[in-house]
Design an enzyme around this catalytic site. Sequence first.
Site, PDB file in Angstrom:
ATOM      1  N   GLU A 119       0.848  -1.193   0.000  1.00  0.00           N
ATOM      2  CA  GLU A 119       0.000   0.000   0.000  1.00  0.00           C
ATOM      3  C   GLU A 119       0.886   1.245   0.000  1.00  0.00           C
ATOM      4  O   GLU A 119       1.789   1.371   0.826  1.00  0.00           O
ATOM      5  CB  GLU A 119      -0.924  -0.007   1.222  1.00  0.00           C
TER       6      GLU A 119
ATOM      7  N   LYS B 212     -19.506  10.019   6.621  1.00  0.00           N
ATOM      8  CA  LYS B 212     -20.586   9.722   7.570  1.00  0.00           C
ATOM      9  C   LYS B 212     -20.388  10.485   8.870  1.00  0.00           C
ATOM     10  O   LYS B 212     -21.357  10.851   9.538  1.00  0.00           O
ATOM     11  CB  LYS B 212     -20.679   8.226   7.830  1.00  0.00           C
TER      12      LYS B 212
ATOM     13  N   GLY C 214      -8.060   0.356  -6.376  1.00  0.00           N
ATOM     14  CA  GLY C 214      -9.129   1.287  -6.049  1.00  0.00           C
ATOM     15  C   GLY C 214      -9.456   2.326  -7.099  1.00  0.00           C
ATOM     16  O   GLY C 214      -9.294   2.113  -8.303  1.00  0.00           O
TER      17      GLY C 214
ATOM     18  N   GLU D 294     -24.938  13.271  -0.557  1.00  0.00           N
ATOM     19  CA  GLU D 294     -24.448  13.207   0.822  1.00  0.00           C
ATOM     20  C   GLU D 294     -23.763  14.511   1.216  1.00  0.00           C
ATOM     21  O   GLU D 294     -24.011  15.045   2.313  1.00  0.00           O
ATOM     22  CB  GLU D 294     -23.503  12.020   0.997  1.00  0.00           C
TER      23      GLU D 294
ATOM     24  N   ALA E 195     -17.662  -0.188  -0.376  1.00  0.00           N
ATOM     25  CA  ALA E 195     -16.636  -0.821   0.448  1.00  0.00           C
ATOM     26  C   ALA E 195     -17.018  -2.252   0.801  1.00  0.00           C
ATOM     27  O   ALA E 195     -16.172  -3.152   0.777  1.00  0.00           O
ATOM     28  CB  ALA E 195     -16.411  -0.010   1.725  1.00  0.00           C
TER      29      ALA E 195
ATOM     30  N   HIS F  60     -41.993  -3.617  18.958  1.00  0.00           N
ATOM     31  CA  HIS F  60     -42.765  -2.367  18.886  1.00  0.00           C
ATOM     32  C   HIS F  60     -42.419  -1.493  20.085  1.00  0.00           C
ATOM     33  O   HIS F  60     -42.365  -1.981  21.204  1.00  0.00           O
ATOM     34  CB  HIS F  60     -44.264  -2.690  18.897  1.00  0.00           C
TER      35      HIS F  60
END
EC number: 1.8.1.4
Length: 468
Positions: free
Chosen positions: A44, A61, A149, A192, A320, A445
Amino acid sequence: MHGGRDVANDASTVFDLVILGGGSGGYAAALRAAQLGLDVALIEKDKVGGTCLHRGCIPTKALLHAGEVADQSRESAEFGVKTSFEGIDMAGVHKYKDGVISGLYKGLQGLVASRKVTYVEGSGYLSSPTSVDVNGQRYEGRHILLATGSVPKSLPGLTIDGERIISSDHALTLDRVPKSAIVLGGGVIGVEFASAWKSFGTDVTVVEGLKHLVPAEDVDSSKLLERAFRKRGIKFNLGTFFDRAEYTADGVKVTLADGKEFEAEVLLVAIGRGPVSQGLGYEEAGVAMDRGFVLADEYCRTNVPTISAVGDLIPTLQLAHVGFAEGILVAERLAGLNPVPVDHAGVPRVTYCNPEVASVGLTEEQAKERYGADKVVTLKYNLAGNGKSKILKTAGEIKLVQVRDGAVVGVHMVGDRMGEQVAEAQLIYNWEALPAEVAQLIHAHPTQTEALGEAHLALAGKPLHSHD
């Protein structure tokens, strides 16, 4: 030393699997392959975790949740709670966001080390069908997995400068809340950011060339989101494509193909992501490609027997969790197991704007194309009939798509927290459940999951809190 092995002094060693790219697909393959006893090298150039952890799913997020807190503080009087909203501290937001990322990153680093994966930092190059070169060192593998990616795309003639014209990468690190923003692209990434920025106080306009926001979703979900965005004051222009952008004295002006113009402080280019594949030796090694994507079959095998590919690099859903599943599939296949290919229609899809859009399976249009219009039955359950949704003051609906007298083949949901409900919807689709089978399950509920149960009660012909 890398993961306990002195690779530099052991050049003759051949790994069972050499993985190029440490994002969702790459590290999932590494962890699973090592668990199954394979000797793995993971390469990486940046940080393990890739786009999702560092520049995608997790940070966006976090921003959206910060926006949700801002909205709740503004609207708290509706719940009988007195608070005052003083503004957004972007330094504080970034501290919170980066803290989330840092914790997950440390945990992931620990996992890679504990599985004794040989982790190599550096830019890799596919030097042959069985080797990757990194930092002047060659890593030989009986099998190679390509998992490099994707990156944000732009359009011809539209230069992303990182200041006025930005990508999602830049948007995640802005040190201010822009007064106004144009979002080019009404797909998942675009809506978003539009949602988060609106919660922060930005005047937002979304420009989408297709007829609806989130155009990959069922059209009824798109219409519900558009209605919700109008109510929130998020503007959007649909059905006309982008023509050009130019700088103004203090921002950017966007002109559409019909001549309509929009001006704002920043322009976010959110037209999707393209594969990272150029200049990495793929074509030289004989790997078949199309428009930059590596082509692979349902088992993630390329046309070169020793090479597989996963994640955003191949033309499957750019999610992802799809990368995780594909990486695990490759690891299990190489370990001699018999994994089942990913059913991409059965993958849950969530857009984390406010309100959330979640779905699994076929849209109504897709179902009609596959089974015939006369064979498809739909049902809509309004969240107004759900007690927990009333408590949360969220609006929306659950739409079921069924083959007549058969299984539910599509579940489409719009409303707060719908992303948390999609797990059951995934089981319903993937286990080919009949409405009557779901209807006999008892849901707690008051919960929002109860709405999914009520929708199936209605589809089974015995509605409770909904009209016939």
